[in-house]
Design a protein around this motif. Structure first.
Motif, PDB file in Angstrom:
ATOM      1  N   THR A  94      -0.310  12.728 -18.669  1.00 48.51           N
ATOM      2  CA  THR A  94      -0.622  12.925 -17.259  1.00 48.51           C
ATOM      3  C   THR A  94       0.634  12.715 -16.410  1.00 48.51           C
ATOM      4  OG1 THR A  94      -1.186  10.593 -16.871  1.00 48.51           O
ATOM      5  CG2 THR A  94      -2.986  12.054 -17.510  1.00 48.51           C
ATOM      6  N   HIS A  95       0.548  13.180 -15.171  1.00 50.08           N
ATOM      7  CA  HIS A  95       1.531  12.820 -14.152  1.00 50.08           C
ATOM      8  C   HIS A  95       0.817  11.812 -13.262  1.00 50.08           C
ATOM      9  CE1 HIS A  95       4.805  13.182 -11.278  1.00 50.08           C
ATOM     10  NE2 HIS A  95       3.863  13.077 -10.348  1.00 50.08           N
ATOM     11  N   ILE A  96       1.474  10.688 -12.986  1.00 50.22           N
ATOM     12  CA  ILE A  96       0.810   9.632 -12.225  1.00 50.22           C
ATOM     13  C   ILE A  96       1.662   9.183 -11.033  1.00 50.22           C
ATOM     14  CG2 ILE A  96       1.719   7.760 -13.657  1.00 50.22           C
ATOM     15  CD1 ILE A  96      -0.982   6.350 -13.321  1.00 50.22           C
ATOM     16  N   HIS A  97       1.021   8.971  -9.920  1.00 52.62           N
ATOM     17  CA  HIS A  97       1.581   8.343  -8.722  1.00 52.62           C
ATOM     18  C   HIS A  97       2.670   9.117  -7.998  1.00 52.62           C
ATOM     19  CE1 HIS A  97      -1.031   5.104  -9.464  1.00 52.62           C
ATOM     20  NE2 HIS A  97      -0.321   4.496 -10.374  1.00 52.62           N
ATOM     21  N   GLY A  98       2.948  10.329  -8.393  1.00 55.91           N
ATOM     22  CA  GLY A  98       3.848  11.157  -7.604  1.00 55.91           C
ATOM     23  C   GLY A  98       5.276  10.688  -7.527  1.00 55.91           C
ATOM     24  N   ALA A 117       0.873  -1.184   0.000  1.00 51.58           N
ATOM     25  CA  ALA A 117       0.000   0.000   0.000  1.00 51.58           C
ATOM     26  C   ALA A 117       0.906   1.228   0.000  1.00 51.58           C
ATOM     27  CB  ALA A 117      -0.912  -0.004   1.215  1.00 51.58           C
ATOM     28  N   ALA A 118       1.323   1.620  -1.174  1.00 44.67           N
ATOM     29  CA  ALA A 118       2.278   2.720  -1.325  1.00 44.67           C
ATOM     30  C   ALA A 118       1.596   4.077  -1.155  1.00 44.67           C
ATOM     31  CB  ALA A 118       2.932   2.661  -2.708  1.00 44.67           C
ATOM     32  N   PRO A 119       2.271   5.016  -0.483  1.00 41.59           N
ATOM     33  CA  PRO A 119       1.732   6.377  -0.436  1.00 41.59           C
ATOM     34  C   PRO A 119       2.007   7.060  -1.776  1.00 41.59           C
ATOM     35  CG  PRO A 119       3.789   6.268   0.775  1.00 41.59           C
ATOM     36  CD  PRO A 119       3.483   4.880   0.297  1.00 41.59           C
ATOM     37  N   LEU A 120       0.965   7.433  -2.456  1.00 39.35           N
ATOM     38  CA  LEU A 120       1.104   8.030  -3.788  1.00 39.35           C
ATOM     39  C   LEU A 120       0.777   9.511  -3.693  1.00 39.35           C
ATOM     40  CD1 LEU A 120      -0.631   5.178  -5.805  1.00 39.35           C
ATOM     41  CD2 LEU A 120       1.793   5.462  -5.295  1.00 39.35           C
ATOM     42  N   PHE A 121       1.806  10.332  -3.696  1.00 42.37           N
ATOM     43  CA  PHE A 121       1.623  11.773  -3.593  1.00 42.37           C
ATOM     44  C   PHE A 121       2.430  12.481  -4.660  1.00 42.37           C
ATOM     45  CE2 PHE A 121       2.860  15.984  -2.321  1.00 42.37           C
ATOM     46  CZ  PHE A 121       1.644  16.551  -2.033  1.00 42.37           C
ATOM     47  N   PRO A 122       1.827  13.383  -5.399  1.00 43.22           N
ATOM     48  CA  PRO A 122       0.386  13.588  -5.421  1.00 43.22           C
ATOM     49  C   PRO A 122      -0.305  12.362  -6.019  1.00 43.22           C
ATOM     50  CG  PRO A 122       1.471  15.060  -6.992  1.00 43.22           C
ATOM     51  CD  PRO A 122       2.536  14.295  -6.293  1.00 43.22           C
ATOM     52  N   PRO A 123      -1.529  12.088  -5.579  1.00 44.45           N
ATOM     53  CA  PRO A 123      -2.201  10.861  -5.959  1.00 44.45           C
ATOM     54  C   PRO A 123      -2.800  10.897  -7.364  1.00 44.45           C
ATOM     55  CG  PRO A 123      -3.631  12.164  -4.588  1.00 44.45           C
ATOM     56  CD  PRO A 123      -2.317  12.902  -4.659  1.00 44.45           C
ATOM     57  N   ASN A 124      -3.098   9.690  -7.831  1.00 45.09           N
ATOM     58  CA  ASN A 124      -3.869   9.477  -9.050  1.00 45.09           C
ATOM     59  C   ASN A 124      -3.197  10.048 -10.281  1.00 45.09           C
ATOM     60  OD1 ASN A 124      -5.981   8.534 -10.604  1.00 45.09           O
ATOM     61  ND2 ASN A 124      -7.489   9.084  -9.076  1.00 45.09           N
ATOM     62  N   ARG A 125      -3.985  10.428 -11.253  1.00 47.93           N
ATOM     63  CA  ARG A 125      -3.480  10.960 -12.523  1.00 47.93           C
ATOM     64  C   ARG A 125      -3.815  12.446 -12.588  1.00 47.93           C
ATOM     65  NH1 ARG A 125      -5.021   5.977 -12.599  1.00 47.93           N
ATOM     66  NH2 ARG A 125      -3.955   4.428 -13.868  1.00 47.93           N
ATOM     67  N   GLY A 162      -5.462  28.713  -4.998  1.00 53.68           N
ATOM     68  CA  GLY A 162      -4.968  29.815  -5.818  1.00 53.68           C
ATOM     69  C   GLY A 162      -3.543  29.667  -6.329  1.00 53.68           C
ATOM     70  N   ARG A 163      -2.886  28.580  -6.017  1.00 55.62           N
ATOM     71  CA  ARG A 163      -1.504  28.364  -6.444  1.00 55.62           C
ATOM     72  C   ARG A 163      -1.459  27.242  -7.478  1.00 55.62           C
ATOM     73  NH1 ARG A 163       3.529  28.665  -2.624  1.00 55.62           N
ATOM     74  NH2 ARG A 163       2.265  30.459  -2.105  1.00 55.62           N
ATOM     75  N   LYS A 164      -0.762  27.479  -8.584  1.00 54.13           N
ATOM     76  CA  LYS A 164      -0.662  26.482  -9.646  1.00 54.13           C
ATOM     77  C   LYS A 164       0.541  25.577  -9.398  1.00 54.13           C
ATOM     78  CE  LYS A 164      -2.005  26.322 -14.050  1.00 54.13           C
ATOM     79  NZ  LYS A 164      -2.457  26.977 -15.229  1.00 54.13           N
ATOM     80  N   TYR A 165       0.322  24.281  -9.550  1.00 57.27           N
ATOM     81  CA  TYR A 165       1.374  23.273  -9.394  1.00 57.27           C
ATOM     82  C   TYR A 165       1.541  22.555 -10.719  1.00 57.27           C
ATOM     83  CZ  TYR A 165       0.740  24.108  -4.436  1.00 57.27           C
ATOM     84  OH  TYR A 165       0.663  24.699  -3.204  1.00 57.27           O
ATOM     85  N   ARG A 166       2.798  22.345 -11.121  1.00 54.13           N
ATOM     86  CA  ARG A 166       3.105  21.660 -12.385  1.00 54.13           C
ATOM     87  C   ARG A 166       4.080  20.523 -12.109  1.00 54.13           C
ATOM     88  NH1 ARG A 166       3.191  27.136 -13.889  1.00 54.13           N
ATOM     89  NH2 ARG A 166       1.563  27.640 -15.383  1.00 54.13           N
ATOM     90  N   PHE A 167       3.706  19.339 -12.558  1.00 54.52           N
ATOM     91  CA  PHE A 167       4.535  18.160 -12.393  1.00 54.52           C
ATOM     92  C   PHE A 167       4.892  17.603 -13.761  1.00 54.52           C
ATOM     93  CE2 PHE A 167       2.243  18.644  -8.477  1.00 54.52           C
ATOM     94  CZ  PHE A 167       3.198  18.346  -7.512  1.00 54.52           C
ATOM     95  N   PRO A 168       6.005  16.877 -13.846  1.00 55.73           N
ATOM     96  CA  PRO A 168       6.408  16.339 -15.143  1.00 55.73           C
ATOM     97  C   PRO A 168       5.416  15.295 -15.660  1.00 55.73           C
ATOM     98  CG  PRO A 168       7.826  15.490 -13.402  1.00 55.73           C
ATOM     99  CD  PRO A 168       6.930  16.516 -12.779  1.00 55.73           C
ATOM    100  N   ILE A 169       5.211  15.291 -16.959  1.00 55.12           N
ATOM    101  CA  ILE A 169       4.370  14.274 -17.600  1.00 55.12           C
ATOM    102  C   ILE A 169       5.166  12.977 -17.596  1.00 55.12           C
ATOM    103  CG2 ILE A 169       3.222  13.591 -19.748  1.00 55.12           C
ATOM    104  CD1 ILE A 169       1.996  16.058 -18.319  1.00 55.12           C
ATOM    105  N   ASN A 170       4.572  11.915 -17.061  1.00 52.61           N
ATOM    106  CA  ASN A 170       5.299  10.640 -17.002  1.00 52.61           C
ATOM    107  C   ASN A 170       4.479   9.456 -17.522  1.00 52.61           C
ATOM    108  OD1 ASN A 170       3.562  10.438 -14.821  1.00 52.61           O
ATOM    109  ND2 ASN A 170       5.164  10.213 -13.281  1.00 52.61           N
ATOM    110  N   THR A 171       3.482   9.753 -18.350  1.00 55.74           N
ATOM    111  CA  THR A 171       2.713   8.694 -19.010  1.00 55.74           C
ATOM    112  C   THR A 171       2.461   9.099 -20.459  1.00 55.74           C
ATOM    113  OG1 THR A 171       0.483   9.573 -18.644  1.00 55.74           O
ATOM    114  CG2 THR A 171       1.445   8.246 -16.858  1.00 55.74           C
TER     115      THR A 171
END
Length: 142
Positions: free
Chosen positions: A99-103, A68-76, A86-95
């Motif tokens: 999408t960015h998946i599983h943090g 049961a892995a902690p997935l942060f940020p979660p999901n897709r 009010g704050r924008k967050y950008r994560f690398p696309i990894n699929t």
């Protein structure tokens, strides 16, 4: 007969630093690599509740597939970005689906903050803190 007395102890599992703990007939093992509860068993009936990796290589290759892995940020996260308070967050696309998946914390080494057992329960606290020197820090915009 299964010992139901709460306990907690540091162990090695799959060659990794882990913590084993149990109470009320349940036994769990948490790996510091990934902060993942990689094993959960119901001892009175010898039932494995989570998928346990057979080899350390399998676990490290895909921590989210086991336990049961902690997935942060979660999901897709569509297009790898979202806005929160009010704050924008950008994560690398990894699929391939844009999408960015599983943090990222699923592949980090977590710190064992505390472990204790008393007559009623066993408790383990793991933590992962992002610092300015971490590669992922730039994704938080703080």
């Amino acid at each position: 007969m299964v010992n139901n007395k709460p306990y907690v102890e540091k162990i090695q599992c799959l060659g990794l630093e882990c913590v084993s703990f149990g109470a009320g007939g349940y036994e769990a093992v948490a790996a510091l690599f990934g902060g993942n509860v990689i094993s959960l068993k119901y001892k009175p009936k010898n039932i494995d509740i989570l998928r346990y990796p057979k080899k350390v290589e399998d676990y490290i290759k895909s921590t989210q597939t086991h336990g049961a892995a902690p997935l942060f940020p979660p999901n897709r996260i569509e297009k790898g970005e979202f806005t929160f308070e009010g704050r924008k967050y950008r994560f690398p696309i990894n699929t391939p689906r844009n999408t960015h998946i599983h943090g990222f914390v699923k592949d980090a080494v977590w710190k064992l903050e505390s472990m204790k057992a008393d007559e009623n329960k066993a408790e383990v606290v793991l933590s992962y803190k992002v610092s300015e020197s971490d590669d992922v820090y730039m994704f938080f915009g703080h």
